[in-house]
Design an enzyme around this catalytic site. Structure first.
Site, PDB file in Angstrom:
ATOM      1  N   THR A 178      -5.597   0.014  27.304  1.00  0.00           N
ATOM      2  CA  THR A 178      -4.881  -0.199  26.044  1.00  0.00           C
ATOM      3  C   THR A 178      -4.806  -1.688  25.703  1.00  0.00           C
ATOM      4  O   THR A 178      -4.753  -2.522  26.595  1.00  0.00           O
ATOM      5  CB  THR A 178      -3.459   0.385  26.211  1.00  0.00           C
ATOM      6  N   ARG A 206      -2.007  15.313  23.377  1.00  0.00           N
ATOM      7  CA  ARG A 206      -1.177  14.381  24.162  1.00  0.00           C
ATOM      8  C   ARG A 206      -1.077  13.009  23.469  1.00  0.00           C
ATOM      9  O   ARG A 206      -2.071  12.450  23.020  1.00  0.00           O
ATOM     10  CB  ARG A 206      -1.796  14.222  25.552  1.00  0.00           C
ATOM     11  N   VAL A 207       0.136  12.484  23.382  1.00  0.00           N
ATOM     12  CA  VAL A 207       0.370  11.145  22.832  1.00  0.00           C
ATOM     13  C   VAL A 207       1.096  10.334  23.899  1.00  0.00           C
ATOM     14  O   VAL A 207       2.011  10.836  24.555  1.00  0.00           O
ATOM     15  CB  VAL A 207       1.225  11.223  21.541  1.00  0.00           C
ATOM     16  N   GLY A 208       0.682   9.091  24.061  1.00  0.00           N
ATOM     17  CA  GLY A 208       1.306   8.229  25.074  1.00  0.00           C
ATOM     18  C   GLY A 208       2.337   7.290  24.489  1.00  0.00           C
ATOM     19  O   GLY A 208       2.770   7.435  23.335  1.00  0.00           O
ATOM     20  N   ASP A 209       2.721   6.304  25.278  1.00  0.00           N
ATOM     21  CA  ASP A 209       3.757   5.347  24.882  1.00  0.00           C
ATOM     22  C   ASP A 209       3.297   4.391  23.783  1.00  0.00           C
ATOM     23  O   ASP A 209       4.120   3.856  23.044  1.00  0.00           O
ATOM     24  CB  ASP A 209       4.203   4.524  26.105  1.00  0.00           C
ATOM     25  N   THR A 229       1.312  -1.492  28.688  1.00  0.00           N
ATOM     26  CA  THR A 229       0.113  -0.747  29.077  1.00  0.00           C
ATOM     27  C   THR A 229       0.314  -0.114  30.444  1.00  0.00           C
ATOM     28  O   THR A 229       0.853  -0.753  31.349  1.00  0.00           O
ATOM     29  CB  THR A 229      -1.140  -1.637  29.097  1.00  0.00           C
ATOM     30  N   GLY A 230      -0.124   1.117  30.586  1.00  0.00           N
ATOM     31  CA  GLY A 230       0.024   1.820  31.856  1.00  0.00           C
ATOM     32  C   GLY A 230       0.053   3.308  31.596  1.00  0.00           C
ATOM     33  O   GLY A 230      -0.246   3.755  30.482  1.00  0.00           O
ATOM     34  N   GLY A 232       1.269   6.245  30.276  1.00  0.00           N
ATOM     35  CA  GLY A 232       2.257   6.391  29.216  1.00  0.00           C
ATOM     36  C   GLY A 232       3.436   7.296  29.519  1.00  0.00           C
ATOM     37  O   GLY A 232       4.551   7.043  29.066  1.00  0.00           O
TER      38      GLY A 232
END
Ligand code: ASP
Length: 313
Positions: A178, A206-209, A229-230, A232
């Site tokens: 990211t 799926r949606v991340g942070d 970043t990581g 999520g």
């Protein structure tokens, strides 16, 4: 006296294996990071707004195949690209975010336009793209986002039925690529932007942070701007970016203490790997990570340029 201004960017944190990194790849990555941070800095130097600076910096990383955003986005289980991005401007805590877009070359610009030109904060999927086309964006075919590297990564992940690689062919395969930027402009505005393809082999929308204000992105004038970043799922549960801001706002923790407590304390204890970049209201920059590396660069309030990869640099 002129007001301080500064910028920091990241191209993802995670396991980056020094021994496997070829000189050519390293040079290309460092060069993309430098172009990005300088593009954002130029806007700040000319008196531009922090939001324009972070958008310009992130756009350059989205156009590079080396990062997991825009052009270099990872593939979903269905072998397509679905991207998330968010931005926040600290003056009035305005924010814009999009998730699951498939045909937008530069998701960070769309997130900025949601902030500037819509009455909403967060748009998803087809609706987000309909808004984009109304705004004059052109339709980008999925073919544009195809890279052999990401396709091979997906096949490996599918064989393992996993989301994170444990064995890697590329030196930074086990990295969450990211991208993000944070900046303080000469008017005292703080802004943050984050953009991603998410995680390889993701399913079910799926949606991340990275799309979530308060988890992956946060900015509050006079306090702090953060981009993370990581993995999520952990960053969402820990509301990482918002937690850094809250620690500084309520506990009066300094930038470094707030960032390190969250990344190396609470997030790590929970099993979350990754990092963040942050800038405070005085233009001080901090990078925090609990992984072996994070692609990152900054130009501080003294105009000093720094570009790094490994945690021990
Ligand atoms: N945070 C991103 C996500 O979980 C991944 C990354 O940092 O590369 O979607």
């Amino acid at each position: 006296m002129t007001q301080p201004f500064s910028i920091a960017i990241h191209g993802g944190a995670g396991t980056i294996v020094r021994e496997q990194m070829s000189e050519t790849l390293k040079t290309e990555i460092l060069s993309a990071l430098e172009t990005s941070v300088r593009a954002g800095y130029k806007i700040l130097e000319q008196g531009g707004d922090a939001l324009d600076a972070v958008t310009a910096a992130v756009l350059i990383l989205e156009d590079s195949p080396h990062f997991n955003a825009g052009k270099g986005s990872v593939f979903t289980h269905q072998e397509i690209v679905e991207m998330d991005a968010s931005v926040m401007h600290g003056a009035h805590k305005q924010a814009g975010a999009i998730a699951g877009v498939r045909h937008i070359k530069n998701p960070v610009c769309l997130a900025r336009d949601v902030l500037r030109n819509s009455q909403h904060v967060f748009l998803i999927g087809e609706g987000a793209e309909a808004f984009a086309f109304e705004q004059g964006y052109s339709f980008t075919e999925q073919d544009y986002f195809y890279t052999d590297r990401r396709y091979e990564q997906l096949q490996t992940m599918k064989e393992k039925g996993a989301f994170a690689l444990s064995e890697s062919k590329f030196p930074d395969d086990r990295k969450y690529g990211t991208v993000g930027a944070v900046a303080l402009d000469q008017a005292g505005n703080l802004a943050a932007a984050t953009s991603t393809g998410g995680i390889t082999n993701k399913k079910y929308g799926r949606v991340g942070d990275s799309a979530l204000i308060g988890a992956g992105t946060y900015a509050e004038n006079g306090n702090v701007a953060v981009s993370t970043t990581g993995m999520g799922e952990y960053f969402i549960r820990q509301t990482v970016a918002g937690d850094v801001a809250a620690r500084m706002r309520y506990l009066k923790q300094d930038l470094q203490t707030a960032c390190d407590t969250v990344i190396n304390g609470e997030l790590k204890a929970m099993g979350g790997e990754g990092g963040l970049i942050a800038v405070d209201g005085a233009g001080q920059i901090h990078f925090a990570m609990n992984s072996s590396g994070m692609y990152r660069a900054s130009i501080d309030a003294q105009g000093e340029v720094s570009i790094k990869i490994y945690a021990d640099e």
